[in-house]
Enzyme design. Structure first.
Site, PDB file in Angstrom:
ATOM      1  N   GLY A  41       0.803  -1.215   0.000  1.00  0.00           N
ATOM      2  CA  GLY A  41       0.000   0.000   0.000  1.00  0.00           C
ATOM      3  C   GLY A  41       0.836   1.265   0.000  1.00  0.00           C
ATOM      4  N   HIS A 153       3.247   4.990   3.345  1.00  0.00           N
ATOM      5  CA  HIS A 153       2.277   3.900   3.382  1.00  0.00           C
ATOM      6  C   HIS A 153       0.866   4.459   3.447  1.00  0.00           C
ATOM      7  CE1 HIS A 153       0.309   0.123   4.322  1.00  0.00           C
ATOM      8  NE2 HIS A 153       1.429  -0.468   3.978  1.00  0.00           N
ATOM      9  N   HIS A 154      -0.046   3.781   2.742  1.00  0.00           N
ATOM     10  CA  HIS A 154      -1.448   4.230   2.694  1.00  0.00           C
ATOM     11  C   HIS A 154      -2.087   4.233   4.085  1.00  0.00           C
ATOM     12  CE1 HIS A 154      -5.068   5.413   0.849  1.00  0.00           C
ATOM     13  NE2 HIS A 154      -5.018   4.678  -0.242  1.00  0.00           N
ATOM     14  N   ALA A 155      -1.532   3.472   5.029  1.00  0.00           N
ATOM     15  CA  ALA A 155      -2.087   3.449   6.380  1.00  0.00           C
ATOM     16  C   ALA A 155      -1.954   4.801   7.070  1.00  0.00           C
ATOM     17  CB  ALA A 155      -1.402   2.372   7.219  1.00  0.00           C
TER      18      ALA A 155
END
Length: 484
Positions: A41, A153-155
């Site tokens: 991600g 990171h997409h988080a």
């Protein structure tokens, strides 16, 4: 950009951005997705500067930004079992020297060479033991220009949250602002595995009253059996659609998947997109999707493999005003991309109706609803659900950008091109609008889109079809331009 109230009151404090100390369930699912290399991600932003920024100022700007938005100093602390929601904690070993890098562009110094370099940087995994981001100043572009490439990171956040953060961390002037707030460096946090497990258990205990209330309301709804049955049936029919279980079959032409990311960048005046949307009595997003799908239509025809529809996924923001600016607040909308419709006006209207229906699906927020349960699944188990994304031929998002001129360390930001991850899909298209220009970043799987040059030509032509709709209103149609 500093908050004016803070300046007048002399209050030095971090931004209220990505301040939740724990991952949400949706963020957790994205983080655990890295268990599968094909599902990494990593989100990216490429900025083009009008000149080389001052390196010392750039380093100082990152150090300042990591105090204004402490998330950039925080690492992910997961449970020893890899289950439940992880926590964010200030890294006691945070080292800006690791995260911020300076390189010189090789090759002919072209935008194509720049995108190739960014592809290679993006495909390299982030270090899970450190705050999950890296920034690169890339010098050596023609005409004295430079670029900055940010991968994270997409988080950390969704697209809208990223723009909110960038808008506040970029400067509105080229000159240094000595009056901006200077919050102190955040203190390191030590979270033991036992601390994390205790927090996770406490959260589950706090959810019990809510779950009991939900169950009670479900039982109470049975007092009107007909209405309860109708609601349950509507929701039950909606779940397979939202989960992608009844999507159209993927295109045979785009069936192959690999670990290879390929970037391309395009731009078009935002006013031209708005004019086409007005002419079609639709939204800019509808026109944007119709241009993308028009490109797929032409590509399939030129490759001798026409299809009627392809599976498409779009993010639907469920962000509320009271939600924190960081993190992911999105649901998934599913479309049957009408590749077989040649008429651009009919294509736009068909997409408009599909998007409207997707936004109003009863189960649209099912992954957020089930997220607290799914977060307890190990990454290897979660990846069994990856088919809901890997079957998509196109995932596309459109994020409002920054509508004013922005600067970084004395350099003007001329363009901002976003590149989303490839969670098993053939292509991820992301568009943001920066100071009147719609910037489109395309990330495609090299095994799915085998002729990148041809697809770029088809995409320009596909957008040309929908932008030409504005000519019906005596407006000169615009043009999507490839950045090369």
């Amino acid at each position: 950009m500093a908050d004016e109230a803070d300046l007048t009151e002399g209050v030095d404090r971090p931004l209220d951005w990505a301040s939740d100390p724990h991952m949400s369930s949706v963020d957790t699912i994205m983080w655990r997705g890295d268990t599968d290399r094909r599902m990494r991600g990593t989100i990216c932003m490429l900025e083009i500067y009008d000149c080389d920024p001052d390196w010392d100022r750039l380093v100082a700007a990152h150090e300042w930004a990591s105090r204004m938005a402490p998330r950039f100093r925080q690492r992910v602390v997961d449970s020893p079992f890899g289950t439940g929601t992880p926590s964010w904690a200030v890294d006691p070993d945070f080292d800006l020297h690791y995260h911020l890098r300076r390189i010189r562009l090789g090759g002919d110094g072209s935008i194509r060479a720049l995108l190739t370099t960014c592809e290679q940087l993006a495909m390299t995994a982030l270090d899970a033991a450190r705050p999950p981001w890296e920034g690169y100043l890339i010098e050596g572009l023609p005409d004295g220009k430079a670029a900055y490439f940010l991968k994270a990171h997409h988080a950390l956040t969704d697209g809208l949250g990223a723009i909110i953060g960038l808008a506040q961390l970029h400067s509105p002037t080229r000159d240094h602002n000595p009056k901006k707030p200077q919050p102190p460096s955040p203190d390191p946090v030590n979270i033991t595995p036992l601390d994390l497990i205790q927090r996770q258990i406490a959260e589950e205990v706090r959810r019990i009253p809510h779950r009991l209330d939900t169950a009670f309301r479900g039982v109470r709804a049975l007092t009107n059996p007909r209405q309860a049955l109708s609601t349950a049936l509507r929701y039950g029919r909606s779940v397979p659609r939202v989960a992608g279980l009844v999507s159209p079959p993927g295109s045979p032409l785009l069936a192959h998947r690999s670990l290879s990311w390929r970037f391309s960048a395009f731009e078009v005046p935002f006013a031209d997109l708005k004019a086409a949307a007005t002419a079609a009595r639709s939204s800019v997003n509808d026109v944007y999707l119709a241009g993308l799908i028009g490109g797929f239509r032409l590509y399939h025809e030129k490759m001798g493999s026409p299809v009627e529809s392809i599976p498409v996924a779009i993010p639907i923001s469920v962000r509320r005003p009271e939600d924190p600016a960081g993190g992911n607040r999105i649901a998934v909308g599913r479309l049957a991309g009408p590749v077989g419709i040649a008429d651009p006006f009919e294509r736009v209207l068909t997409i408009r109706e599909q998007v409207r229906q997707a936004r109003h699906e009863p189960a649209v927020d099912i992954f957020n609803t089930l997220g607290s349960v799914m977060a307890w699944m190990p990454g290897t188990v979660l990846m069994r659900f990856s088919g809901t994304t890997s079957q998509n031929d196109l995932q596309a998002s459109n994020v409002p950008g920054i509508p004013w001129e922005t600067y970084v360390a004395g350099a003007k930001v001329e363009r901002m091109f976003p590149f989303g991850p490839l969670p098993g899909c053939a292509m991820m298209a992301t568009m943001i609008t920066h100071n009147g220009t719609a910037c489109l970043g395309i990330n495609s799987d090299g095994a799915a889109i085998t002729d990148q040059e041809l697809f770029a030509e088809c995409l320009v032509a596909g957008f040309g079809e929908v932008l030409a709709l504005a000519a019906d209103d005596d407006v000169t149609p615009g043009e999507l331009k490839r950045v090369v």
